[in-house]
Design an enzyme around this catalytic site. Structure first.
Site, PDB file in Angstrom:
ATOM      1  N   TYR A 195      29.694  17.778  66.044  1.00  0.00           N
ATOM      2  CA  TYR A 195      28.573  17.187  65.697  1.00  0.00           C
ATOM      3  C   TYR A 195      27.269  17.825  65.778  1.00  0.00           C
ATOM      4  CZ  TYR A 195      31.996  13.374  66.412  1.00  0.00           C
ATOM      5  OH  TYR A 195      33.443  12.536  66.261  1.00  0.00           O
ATOM      6  N   PHE A 198      33.248   6.076  76.357  1.00  0.00           N
ATOM      7  CA  PHE A 198      32.982   4.859  75.635  1.00  0.00           C
ATOM      8  C   PHE A 198      33.514   5.062  74.426  1.00  0.00           C
ATOM      9  CE2 PHE A 198      28.785   6.956  75.538  1.00  0.00           C
ATOM     10  CZ  PHE A 198      28.770   7.224  74.120  1.00  0.00           C
TER      11      PHE A 198
END
Length: 429
Positions: free
Chosen positions: A123, A429
């Site tokens: 990322y 999450f």
């Protein structure tokens, strides 16, 4: 290849989630886990790439409030469930989803995007910087002792109570085992959690539904562990803290050697906090307490008798992306006064490129476009890494990632960006 990138609908969720599971090894989650994630999925903020009727890539974005230095809660998109089918790699699908997501996040008016990375190298090229770390511990409780918490006192120096023995009675602390999934218990625990969220950068406010996450028992994770158990610490009939944990019973020819796995521990004060740790250390038939995710400055490290036997390890955790540089830098406060011009590089979100003047202190901040000469030059990735105060700009400069253009600007900005407490993401999450 003809593929279709589109917003997820409820009718497509099962195939979408199955594609996600397949990309992460093909292990099917329990019905309880799948039901939780379906309920939490925000369909209008989730994307799928389809090749005819086959889902070949997935990505989602939860709507979160993220605590930043100063205690403010800032809107952030929690990027999640990102996957590409093994047979569709190297075709630009991930880049296409990242492009669409960041454009959407900007349109939604959310200045930040956050994620946890399955593989750290992925990322950075999209502007995400590693902004927090997590501490893991494997404590040998057969050889490590934990100090009793000091008794709290009132303003006149009179002990407030707290026997240290779990005794009941007015002004005393007591520990109570309760049902981890009981709605009233979950409400009490969530009240404690909500109270500590503003105190530490990196924490996320849990909206309805997320209170189920800590007590879900996934078969992949259990590995012989018990269901999640809960103990409350109470004072004068009020809940002052709680811990969620599981126990894995084990024996050898020498006797019991079970493991306590800590999932959550939160308390309103040091006394309640210490009592919960003492409880975990003293659970019968166990000799190890294992914690997978704690703040790197977790106070238990100052209560144990031998920190070397705590098996401490640190790793990267939350990755942050500044979607709108100006709004993001204005949303937090700064530890010391700062007035610095930042030359920001951001090829993936070019609206952030250029010079920004940041002025601020512990009361607030402003960040606006400027034509003034730059004091520091850095990419949006480094700015994101430093954003929550856990990574110093000075350290990044030592790695050649930040360039000082005005003498003294680096020290000024690095001190201002720092946080009094280590930023921490309490759960994934």
């Amino acid at each position: 290849m003809t593929t279709d990138l589109r917003v997820l609908t409820p009718d497509d969720w099962d195939r979408w989630y199955k594609a996600f599971e397949h990309a992460f090894g093909g292990v099917t989650e329990t019905a309880q886990e799948r039901a939780l994630w379906r309920d939490l999925t925000e369909f209008g903020r989730s994307l799928g790439v389809w090749d005819e009727d086959e889902c070949v890539a997935t990505a989602g974005a939860f709507r979160f409030g993220l605590t930043v230095p100063g205690g403010a809660r800032v809107d952030a998109a929690g990027i999640t469930m990102v996957s590409v089918a093994p047979t569709y790699r190297r075709r630009g699908l991930l880049s296409a989803m990242m492009r669409r997501q960041l454009d959407d996040v900007r349109a939604w008016g959310e200045p930040l995007a956050i994620l946890t990375a399955s593989e750290p190298p992925i990322y950075g090229r999209f502007g995400y910087g590693a902004a927090t770390q997590e501490l893991a511990a494997e404590i040998d409780t057969a050889r490590v002792r934990i100090a009793p918490p000091r008794r709290a006192v009132d303003a006149d120096g009179v002990p407030r109570g707290g026997t240290g023995e779990g005794g009941a009675g007015a002004g005393r602390i007591r520990l109570r085992q309760v049902g981890a999934t009981d709605p009233a218990v979950r409400a009490a625990c969530e009240e404690i959690y909500a109270a500590v969220v503003p105190e530490r950068p990196g924490m996320i406010a849990r909206t309805p539904g997320w209170e189920r996450l800590p007590v879900v028992n996934g078969e992949r994770e259990r590995d012989g562990m018990s269901p999640v158990q809960c103990v409350l610490v109470e004072r004068d009939g009020e809940v002052a803290g709680f811990t969620l944990y599981r126990v894995k019973p084990e024996w050898d020819r020498s006797g019991p050697k079970g493991t306590v796995e800590l999932r959550e521990l939160y308390a309103r004060d040091a006394e309640a906090y210490g009592e919960l740790w003492r409880f975990l250390f003293g659970i019968d038939l166990t000799s190890t307490v294992r914690a997978r995710n704690r703040p790197v400055d977790d106070p238990f490290q100052h209560l144990v008798s031998d920190v070397r036997r705590c098996g401490l390890q640190v790793r990267d955790a939350l990755y942050v992306r500044l979607v709108e540089v100006g709004a993001a830098l204005e949303a937090r406060t700064y530890r010391t006064p700062v007035d610095v011009v930042l030359e920001v590089e951001d090829a993936f979100c070019p609206w952030n490129e250029g010079r920004w003047r940041l002025t601020g202190d512990a009361k607030g901040a402003a960040c606006v476009r400027t034509a003034d000469q730059a004091d520091l030059a850095l990419s949006v990735r480094e700015l994101a890494a430093a954003y929550l105060g856990g990574v110093s700009l000075t350290s990044l400069a030592g790695a050649g990632r930040v360039t000082e253009l005005r003498p003294g600007a680096l020290a000024e900005a690095s001190t201002a960006f720092s946080s009094d407490v280590a930023p921490w993401l309490p759960h994934g999450f």
